[in-house]
Scaffold this active site. Sequence first.
Site, PDB file in Angstrom:
ATOM      1  N   ASN A  11       5.278   9.344 -12.909  1.00 24.48           N
ATOM      2  CA  ASN A  11       4.103   9.771 -12.148  1.00 24.48           C
ATOM      3  C   ASN A  11       2.873   9.144 -12.793  1.00 24.48           C
ATOM      4  OD1 ASN A  11       2.081  11.037 -10.774  1.00 24.48           O
ATOM      5  ND2 ASN A  11       2.516  13.104 -11.541  1.00 24.48           N
ATOM      6  N   TRP A  12       2.364   8.093 -12.133  1.00 20.11           N
ATOM      7  CA  TRP A  12       1.225   7.367 -12.707  1.00 20.11           C
ATOM      8  C   TRP A  12      -0.084   8.133 -12.521  1.00 20.11           C
ATOM      9  CZ3 TRP A  12       1.861   1.555 -10.831  1.00 20.11           C
ATOM     10  CH2 TRP A  12       3.014   1.010 -11.422  1.00 20.11           C
ATOM     11  N   LYS A  13      -0.058   9.185 -11.725  1.00 18.12           N
ATOM     12  CA  LYS A  13      -1.296   9.937 -11.414  1.00 18.12           C
ATOM     13  C   LYS A  13      -2.356   8.959 -10.899  1.00 18.12           C
ATOM     14  CE  LYS A  13       0.292  13.479 -14.510  1.00 18.12           C
ATOM     15  NZ  LYS A  13      -0.003  14.553 -15.445  1.00 18.12           N
ATOM     16  N   HIS A  97       2.415  19.336  -7.235  1.00 19.71           N
ATOM     17  CA  HIS A  97       2.113  19.120  -8.651  1.00 19.71           C
ATOM     18  C   HIS A  97       1.005  20.083  -9.078  1.00 19.71           C
ATOM     19  CE1 HIS A  97       0.841  17.234 -12.366  1.00 19.71           C
ATOM     20  NE2 HIS A  97       1.994  16.601 -12.368  1.00 19.71           N
ATOM     21  N   GLU A 167       7.576  21.939 -14.762  1.00 23.76           N
ATOM     22  CA  GLU A 167       6.435  21.364 -15.484  1.00 23.76           C
ATOM     23  C   GLU A 167       5.491  22.474 -15.929  1.00 23.76           C
ATOM     24  OE1 GLU A 167       5.871  16.887 -14.584  1.00 23.76           O
ATOM     25  OE2 GLU A 167       4.422  18.053 -13.487  1.00 23.76           O
ATOM     26  N   GLY A 173       0.338  16.552 -20.537  1.00 22.00           N
ATOM     27  CA  GLY A 173      -0.745  15.695 -21.036  1.00 22.00           C
ATOM     28  C   GLY A 173      -1.018  15.842 -22.518  1.00 22.00           C
ATOM     29  N   SER A 214       4.733  15.993 -21.324  1.00 25.34           N
ATOM     30  CA  SER A 214       4.727  15.303 -22.614  1.00 25.34           C
ATOM     31  C   SER A 214       6.104  14.808 -23.058  1.00 25.34           C
ATOM     32  CB  SER A 214       4.089  16.198 -23.681  1.00 25.34           C
ATOM     33  OG  SER A 214       2.767  16.523 -23.283  1.00 25.34           O
ATOM     34  N   GLY A 235       4.640  11.544 -17.178  1.00 22.02           N
ATOM     35  CA  GLY A 235       3.244  11.205 -16.892  1.00 22.02           C
ATOM     36  C   GLY A 235       2.753  10.060 -17.751  1.00 22.02           C
TER      37      GLY A 235
END
Length: 254
Positions: A11-13, A97, A167, A173, A214, A235
């Site tokens: 997931n590149w966001k 998400h 998640e 993050g 993470s 992520g």
Amino acid sequence: MKKGKKLIVANWKMNPGTAAEARSLFLASRRAAAEARRLSVVVCPPFPFLSLFSRLANGVISLGSQDACWRNGGPYTGEVSPEILKDIGVTISIIGHSERRARGETDDIVSRKAQAVVREGITALVCVGERTRDENGDFFATLREQIKASFSKVQRRFLSDIIIAYEPLWAIGRNWRDAATPEAVREAAIFIRKVMADIFGDAGAQALVLYGGSVGPENAQALLRDGDIAGFLVGHESLEPDAFAWLTQIANDL
Ligand code: 13P
């Protein structure tokens, strides 16, 4: 996505900032996927980059979207429908998400979106997770409510097109040391499948559960070995080509 294979979803966001960087990151991810043929690898870039990669995917790597609308066509400014996503080659859509739920996406919207994508033949990767963990285990009730509400409008016949990503918000993050432990992930994964069985019957217990929060090369092996999960939703480490290649290699070799 191939049956029986572990699944790694990137997931590149809202990254990277340019098409040139996105292309180079995609090609690096594709090289990593080519070296890890025992895995299914999916990349979810920002919407505008998706069509750039339609022809580059080549069967080695699949395309995913970070969201999808709950309708096909109509006056929905700014939305992207499952029909459009299907047409450009998307096979998985991340739905619900926490970063979207934080902007007002409710369980009801998540449920509508999940239903809309599976109807289009796209796998719904539905995210759930508690904000904080309490010692009494109250977060299990939060998880149960979230799962029940998120699937309230999804028919049982689409069960094989549903994947759940656990998640926990507190683990997203951060550094890999702050991620959930394999034991915590295992406990959550077992609980999620139990709730899925409550909703969908025995078949619900077979639902695939991914972990996200993470994940990096440092914790991937222990999480996959002891976490009772089918793979990861990754992520920030998916934006680092070397780390992503290392991570996929570890998962492949396990
Ligand atoms: P990080 O891997 O950056 O913690 O992000 C997890 C996530 O939100 C993936 O969807």
